[in-house]
Design a protein around this motif. Structure first.
Motif, PDB file in Angstrom:
ATOM      1  N   UNK A  15      36.878  21.391 -40.106  1.00 37.24           N
ATOM      2  CA  UNK A  15      37.039  19.956 -40.312  1.00 37.24           C
ATOM      3  C   UNK A  15      36.482  19.565 -41.677  1.00 37.24           C
ATOM      4  N   UNK A  16      37.219  18.724 -42.381  1.00 39.07           N
ATOM      5  CA  UNK A  16      36.776  18.247 -43.683  1.00 39.07           C
ATOM      6  C   UNK A  16      37.361  19.005 -44.869  1.00 39.07           C
ATOM      7  N   UNK A  17      37.924  20.175 -44.602  1.00 41.86           N
ATOM      8  CA  UNK A  17      38.516  20.952 -45.702  1.00 41.86           C
ATOM      9  C   UNK A  17      39.898  20.404 -46.059  1.00 41.86           C
ATOM     10  N   UNK A  18      40.328  20.759 -47.272  1.00 46.04           N
ATOM     11  CA  UNK A  18      41.677  20.410 -47.719  1.00 46.04           C
ATOM     12  C   UNK A  18      42.579  21.632 -47.565  1.00 46.04           C
ATOM     13  N   UNK A  19      43.870  21.395 -47.440  1.00 47.37           N
ATOM     14  CA  UNK A  19      44.797  22.517 -47.315  1.00 47.37           C
ATOM     15  C   UNK A  19      46.182  22.121 -47.829  1.00 47.37           C
ATOM     16  N   UNK A  20      46.939  23.146 -48.185  1.00 44.62           N
ATOM     17  CA  UNK A  20      48.331  22.934 -48.591  1.00 44.62           C
ATOM     18  C   UNK A  20      49.201  23.972 -47.910  1.00 44.62           C
ATOM     19  N   UNK A  21      50.306  23.537 -47.370  1.00 43.03           N
ATOM     20  CA  UNK A  21      51.299  24.457 -46.796  1.00 43.03           C
ATOM     21  C   UNK A  21      52.604  24.275 -47.545  1.00 43.03           C
ATOM     22  N   UNK A  22      53.407  25.347 -47.556  1.00 41.70           N
ATOM     23  CA  UNK A  22      54.571  25.381 -48.435  1.00 41.70           C
ATOM     24  C   UNK A  22      55.846  25.666 -47.658  1.00 41.70           C
ATOM     25  N   UNK A  23      56.924  25.148 -48.212  1.00 35.89           N
ATOM     26  CA  UNK A  23      58.257  25.368 -47.657  1.00 35.89           C
ATOM     27  C   UNK A  23      59.162  25.704 -48.839  1.00 35.89           C
ATOM     28  N   UNK A  24      59.700  26.919 -48.858  1.00 33.01           N
ATOM     29  CA  UNK A  24      60.471  27.374 -50.024  1.00 33.01           C
ATOM     30  C   UNK A  24      61.833  27.897 -49.621  1.00 33.01           C
ATOM     31  N   UNK A  25      62.770  27.736 -50.543  1.00 39.85           N
ATOM     32  CA  UNK A  25      64.112  28.253 -50.314  1.00 39.85           C
ATOM     33  C   UNK A  25      64.741  28.658 -51.640  1.00 39.85           C
ATOM     34  N   UNK A  26      65.705  29.535 -51.580  1.00 31.71           N
ATOM     35  CA  UNK A  26      66.478  29.864 -52.779  1.00 31.71           C
ATOM     36  C   UNK A  26      67.663  28.915 -52.927  1.00 31.71           C
ATOM     37  N   UNK A  27      67.870  28.068 -51.922  1.00 34.15           N
ATOM     38  CA  UNK A  27      68.992  27.122 -51.936  1.00 34.15           C
ATOM     39  C   UNK A  27      68.502  25.723 -52.235  1.00 34.15           C
ATOM     40  N   UNK A  28      69.399  24.921 -52.771  1.00 33.37           N
ATOM     41  CA  UNK A  28      69.097  23.515 -53.019  1.00 33.37           C
ATOM     42  C   UNK A  28      69.387  22.719 -51.757  1.00 33.37           C
ATOM     43  N   UNK A  29      68.485  21.825 -51.420  1.00 30.75           N
ATOM     44  CA  UNK A  29      68.679  20.962 -50.261  1.00 30.75           C
ATOM     45  C   UNK A  29      68.782  19.513 -50.723  1.00 30.75           C
TER      46      UNK A  29
END
Lengths: 111, 112
Positions: A15-29
């Motif tokens: 609790x209290x920490x920061x985080x980043x999650x990612x979503x990647x693709x080779x295609x354009x959306x």
């Protein structure tokens, strides 16, 4: 095949920490959506990002859509136990009506 | 009022049986979906209907047959259930195809 790759697959933080999650693709959306799913429930929509470079904020959650519209990130500031869940990104597939999902990031925030 | 409701929530049945899962949405959406979520939590689309017409039919065994009697309902019938069919099945709806989706609570199907 259009794919949405999410990373990390699992994330366990205090609790209290920061985080980043990612979503990647080779295609354009044309747009990407983020959902959160809690155990025993269906996914719930958090936000949709549409324009390349767009940043959207939802309280402590910040969503960004990449300039090229091939990737997106979700940053959580000062995570709380209530943020625990499975975070999914989704986008429109090539076939009409096909809303495809990434495999998700399972986040656990410990008190 | 629940926006997307599916029944039953839990379904335990023996191999070889036939079962149905019902789904109803009261959001006035044109598009409805069935997704399968496996044990690794991957959500895979099975079917998509728009205005009662089938628009997506992914590689799903013929034993699975969706039926949409009207825009508000999309039911899933499964024949000759197999062990590998055990999963959580989600119904969802959206205003138009592949836009923001609203999900039901899921049906946990266990085939024994």
């Amino acid at each position: 095949t259009q794919l949405l790759e999410q990373s990390p697959q699992f994330l366990s933080i205090q609790e209290g920490e920061n985080l980043t999650v990612y979503c990647n693709s080779s295609s354009v959306f044309s747009s990407l959506q983020w959902y959160r799913q809690e155990p025993g429930e269906g996914p719930v929509l958090l936000v949709t990002v549409v324009t390349g470079g767009e940043v959207k904020k939802l309280k402590r959650l910040t969503f960004q859509f990449g300039d090229a519209r091939k990737d997106s990130s979700l940053h959580i500031t000062a995570a709380q136990p209530g943020d625990t869940g499975l975070y999914l990104c989704a986008g429109k597939g090539r076939s009409q009506g096909n809303l495809i999902f990434g495999k998700g990031t399972k986040l656990s925030v410990k008190p | 009022d629940t926006a997307v409701s599916q029944t039953p929530k839990y379904l335990v049945t023996q191999m070889g049986n036939d079962k149905s899962i019902k789904c109803e949405q009261n959001l006035g959406h044109d598009t409805m979906y069935w997704y399968k979520q496996d044990s690794k939590k991957f959500l895979k689309i099975m079917f998509s209907y728009n205005n009662k017409e089938l628009i997506i039919n992914e590689t799903v065994p013929n034993r699975f047959s969706p039926k949409s009697p009207d825009k508000a309902h999309l039911n899933l019938h499964i024949n000759s259930l197999e062990l590998g069919d055990s999963a959580v099945y989600f119904c969802a709806s959206s205003q138009r195809p592949a836009t923001e989706a609203f999900f039901g609570q899921g049906t946990r199907l266990t085939v024994v």
